[in-house]
Design an enzyme around this catalytic site. Structure first.
Site, PDB file in Angstrom:
ATOM      1  N   TYR A 154      53.733  29.206  21.502  1.00 20.19           N
ATOM      2  CA  TYR A 154      54.417  30.073  20.545  1.00 20.19           C
ATOM      3  C   TYR A 154      55.378  29.270  19.681  1.00 20.19           C
ATOM      4  CZ  TYR A 154      57.954  33.349  18.848  1.00 20.19           C
ATOM      5  OH  TYR A 154      58.845  34.036  18.056  1.00 20.19           O
ATOM      6  N   LYS A 158      55.531  28.730  15.518  1.00 27.37           N
ATOM      7  CA  LYS A 158      56.696  29.067  14.702  1.00 27.37           C
ATOM      8  C   LYS A 158      57.206  27.843  13.953  1.00 27.37           C
ATOM      9  CE  LYS A 158      58.245  32.658  14.571  1.00 27.37           C
ATOM     10  NZ  LYS A 158      57.861  33.833  13.737  1.00 27.37           N
TER      11      LYS A 158
END
Length: 367
Positions: A154, A158
């Site tokens: 994740y 990002k």
């Protein structure tokens, strides 16, 4: 400032996105329309203000045709839509498609449709912690940190999306305008009814309303200072306004978003916030940390062995343990200096609003 601005908020029915929409309605300047875009249009009552039209649109940020229509004639895009996953429930391909390619799609639509302002909801995870669990205490945007070995997939998505957003700052749009972009990095947001913390506890099989205190996976010495959702929403509003009125100030910049929530162990914070609904937290570990790591690595090995036959996703992973046991928090001095940001809600107000939301949620869903 130009009157009658049109805002687009992706993920606008989500936890943070809905607070941003409400903040824009209540406190936004010279706004005529807010286009709330989400894959699932949750029904909730937004505040009303004369002259501001809130329009909800079902849409997917990876769909170029849909996003082109959404962005047409808009002045500001606030992009909060994202897939969040810290234990591996979502494949890396899906995370990349939504978090990175979806952001790329929106940026291209802004260039095609002459949208001059783009605020991206990044994450503290874009910086770290890294896989070694190197700590940061009261850091800022210039704090040296080795982000070459990110802890979570994740976080990698990002970081990639944030870099893309900042690289697009200063690009010329098809109509001859200039695209101005910035990124905000909140972390561990709390507050609101049905707070995600409670949902996470339920996912881990915790009997949250039992008489026994809940034990966690974070060592008592680990500190954090997560921001209240209302303050994160306020930072987004200020970032958008700054891009509109003074783009050279915020354009191309990333900002950590924090507030005055006390720096403390997460169990202590959760204990305070969850007290009104009867959830008790114990700041001691559920098991010795070395034993939890052993179990996590064993589960990871079993998951690997079962992969050809069955998809087994452990709820306890080595990465999650490292995340929970790394002191990693930042201050908001740069946001104050360049955006004029100061927390809109004090710690006492944030705490009370969280209490009110959780009490309402428990009464509605568990009565």
């Amino acid at each position: 400032m130009t009157a009658g601005l049109t805002y687009v908020v992706t993920g606008g029915c989500g936890f943070l996105g809905s607070h941003i929409v409400d903040m824009l309605v209540e406190r936004g300047k010279n706004i005529s329309e807010i286009r709330v875009v989400d894959t699932k249009l949750r029904s909730y009552k937004s505040p009303e203000r004369k002259g501001v039209n809130v329009k909800r649109i079902r849409g997917d940020v990876t769909d170029m045709a849909q996003m082109t229509e959404v962005c047409a004639g808009a002045d500001v895009v606030i992009h909060t839509a994202s897939l969040i996953d810290i234990i591996g429930l979502v494949s890396y391909t899906t995370l990349w498609d939504v978090n990175v390619k979806g952001t790329e799609t929106l940026l291209q639509c802004c260039l095609n449709e002459d949208v001059p302002c783009f605020v991206y909801t990044s994450s503290r995870a874009a910086v770290g912690p890294n896989s070694r669990g190197d700590p940061v205490e009261d850091g800022d945007e210039s704090t040296p940190y080795d982000s070459s070995c990110p802890l979570l997939p994740y976080g990698r998505t990002k970081a990639a999306a944030e870099a893309m957003v900042l690289q697009r700052n200063g690009r010329r749009t098809n109509g001859g305008k200039t695209l101005h972009t910035c990124a905000l990095r909140p972390g561990g947001i709390y507050g609101g009814a049905g707070w995600s913390l409670i949902k996470m506890c339920q996912e881990f099989g915790m009997d949250i309303f039992s008489a026994r205190p809940q034990k966690g996976i974070s060592h008592p010495s680990v500190k954090d200072s997560p921001p209240y959702v209302g303050n994160v929403a306020w930072a987004h509003l200020l970032a958008a306004q700054t891009l509109v009125t003074s783009p050279q100030t915020a354009g191309g910049e990333a900002f950590h978003v924090a507030d005055d929530t006390p720096v403390q162990n997460s169990a202590t914070l959760y204990g305070v916030l969850c007290a009104p609904i009867g959830i008790r937290w114990d700041d001691s570990l559920a098991l010795p940390l070395w034993l939890m790591y052993f179990i996590a690595y064993l589960l990871a090995f079993l998951s690997f062995l079962s992969k050809p036959f069955y998809t087994f996703v452990p709820r306890l992973t080595p990465a999650l343990l490292t995340l929970a046991n790394t002191t990693f928090y930042f201050n908001y001095k740069k946001a104050t200096r360049l955006l004029g940001y100061k927390p809109l809600f004090t710690w006492e107000e944030s705490k009370q609003k969280t209490w009110d939301g959780l009490v309402e949620w428990k009464a509605r869903d568990f009565s």
